[in-house]
Write an enzyme that holds these catalytic residues in place. Sequence first.
Site, PDB file in Angstrom:
ATOM      1  N   THR A  95       1.618  -4.849   3.968  1.00 22.98           N
ATOM      2  CA  THR A  95       1.483  -5.268   5.362  1.00 22.98           C
ATOM      3  C   THR A  95       0.847  -6.655   5.507  1.00 22.98           C
ATOM      4  OG1 THR A  95      -0.631  -4.126   5.451  1.00 22.98           O
ATOM      5  CG2 THR A  95       1.283  -2.923   6.254  1.00 22.98           C
TER       6      THR A  95
ATOM      7  N   THR B 137       0.813  -1.218   0.000  1.00 21.79           N
ATOM      8  CA  THR B 137       0.000   0.000   0.000  1.00 21.79           C
ATOM      9  C   THR B 137       0.846   1.268   0.000  1.00 21.79           C
ATOM     10  OG1 THR B 137      -1.775  -1.147   1.131  1.00 21.79           O
ATOM     11  CG2 THR B 137      -1.773   1.228   1.334  1.00 21.79           C
TER      12      THR B 137
HETATM   13  N1  LIG Z   1      -1.417  -2.159   3.822  1.00 21.21           N
HETATM   14  C1  LIG Z   1      -0.997  -2.993   2.882  1.00 21.21           C
HETATM   15  O1  LIG Z   1       0.112  -2.892   2.455  1.00 21.21           O
HETATM   16  C2  LIG Z   1      -1.965  -4.025   2.405  1.00 21.21           C
HETATM   17  C3  LIG Z   1      -1.737  -4.523   1.006  1.00 21.21           C
HETATM   18  N2  LIG Z   1      -2.832  -5.321   0.579  1.00 21.21           N
HETATM   19  C4  LIG Z   1      -0.469  -5.368   0.885  1.00 21.21           C
HETATM   20  O2  LIG Z   1      -0.232  -6.176   1.727  1.00 21.21           O
HETATM   21  O3  LIG Z   1       0.236  -5.236  -0.069  1.00 21.21           O
END
Ligand SMILES: NC(=O)C[C@H](N)C(=O)O
Length: 681
Positions: A167, A54
């Site tokens: 994440t 993200t």
């Molecule tokens: N906050 C994030 O980075 C979530 C994203 N869907 C990922 O894991 O790439």
Amino acid sequence: MLSDYACLNFEGFYSNPTKQEKQMLHSSTKAKISNNPLMGRKTVRILVIYTGGTIGMKQDKNGKGYTVVPNYFADALKKLPMLYDEEYVKNGAEEIHNNSELDLPYNKYPQLVMPLSKMGTRVFYYLKEHDPILDSSNMSMHHWTLIANDVKKHYQYFDSFVILHGTDTMSYTASALSYMFENLDKTVILTGSQIPIFEQRNDGRSNFVGALEIAGHFIIPEVTLFFNNKLFRGNRTQKASASDLDAFASPNLPPLAKLGTEIEITWDAVFPKTTIMSFTVREEMSENVGLLRLFPGINAKIVRAFLSPPMEGIVIESFGAGNIPSNRPDLVDEFRKAAERNVLILNITQCYKGSVSDAYAAGKVMYDIGVIPGYDMTPEAALTKMAYVLGNKDLTYEDRKALLSRNLRGEMTIPQQQRQYSMRDGEFVKSVAEALRVSSLREMNCVRRALLPIMLTCAAKAGDLETIKQLISQGANLNEPSDYDGKTSLHLASAEGHINVVTELLKNGSSVYVRDRRGRTPLFDAIRNKQYKVVKVLLSVGAKFDHDDIEVTRELCIAANENDVERLRLWNCACVDMNQVDLDGRTPLHVAVLKHSIDAIRFLVFDVGVNSNKKDIYGRTPLESAIKLNYTDIINMLIRAPNTKLPNVLNERLEENLDNIYSINDLNHNKLINCKMNFFT
Ligand SMILES: NC(=O)C[C@H](N)C(=O)O
């Protein structure tokens, strides 16, 4: 503006700082800089590996939600002043590390520079973008290998590493990397964000800046995860919230560091390197692994299907303190049969917090059939540990079981290993504590923290191995500088040549990268003091110099000036570039010529094969300086060097001496060499 190095005088301070730098340096004297092993660095180089997530995403125009966008991140970061000091770059600073003469793997990556830190350090970071960048939900074990290999390939060129990652699966990657990196002795931090960094309200900026700040100032030789102002041991983390900015938790281990108004690092909690072997990456991970979460009434047939080939190892998430339904022989039987087929089984608790134990009969039955207790490991840490252990094809089943039972990277707490500090600390500490009427463990720890670093450095200087061992067993932080110069025990033992102490320190987590106030490492001090054996050991564990370390250049020139071949030889053994130039553009060979250091010249020209045609800032090569000074012995030596180009003035004199029989261009090479050799004899 002169380059950064040109601004430094020999004391390592800015002789001509900009107004902004003056302000920053002024405030840095007030800043808390203790426990900062990279504090002697004026510049730090970090590799940022951007894998996606993200943090760099944009809203898709067709309403598909957040998506990754390739090849725009580095340029977009240049618009964020906390992450890019445009002013500094405009003034010509960008050339500092882009040494295009050397074929360095990172020369082609976008280079960004942070504003001068509160502690007076310039952090340069290089962005290596993965192709493709991914939402971390789309990552597989193969991507862990790609990241691991990136770190391996660039390990020697960077002080530390920051990995930008989504994440969703960040805790899996952090756990996997913690095992894949064997004998890690540099800082590796994973970070990302819940809101993209280019949105008005976001957590990406503080996460990225915080990670760079820690990586730019501290050696925490672990794979860590930085989020919401907390630095966690990576293999202790779990993604705990899909929407909170405080997205990660470390249920069984408090953070290693917290960022508030100060950076607070719990050094005692940092997992030390415990070997003197150098960094390697074990990239093979087995995909034949699985996580099995028990639930009341779980069907034995389904468990059998799950455990059947190609399954090689599973992690059971059992109830409470490690219990399974022991009144279910059908279920226990499936586990027994799998264990008999050499399927490895690790047992962890499905509780968010706490550890498995054999306190209940319902749990004990598991250990009787060969299941291995995973204590307080997270599912992510347990699964990736299994994949790592199975990935090593050279190991036997028993070796693997032994590895799974050990605490490899601080991923679990084995009950008997929990350290209890007691009043039985060393005699000296104890008597000081008594004199101070210390009455609590907290106060005792304060006394220990104040005394141990000083005692360590005294023992290291004296080569007192027994005391060193005792202090290590009392939990002394080996990388903490204890004197005004910022020297650690490894600096002192290295300078004094106490090889046994050096080895002991390295085995117990001393870092070869710690720098004193002037930016000097233990290897630097060992070479300076001609401690051959220590130099050999430090080199064998991966100690190296930056190709552009001004302190090294100075030392090379001093050795050349003093005709000290012994020391030049040691620098050469440490793989430093013997052609590097000082502030006047002079190589060690220039200096040796100017000072008529014959032995040094012979060594540099014939043993090392340095470039004898480099010009200093006055446009002179070493040979031209020798001609100017009329040092005929040196001229004779230099013109024999295979790569020396004759300057015009010498060609003219050579032509005269050849009675103008041949023009220089007509001479064949051998004749020219002969003429060259006899010219001044
Ligand atoms: N906050 C994030 O980075 C979530 C994203 N869907 C990922 O894991 O790439």
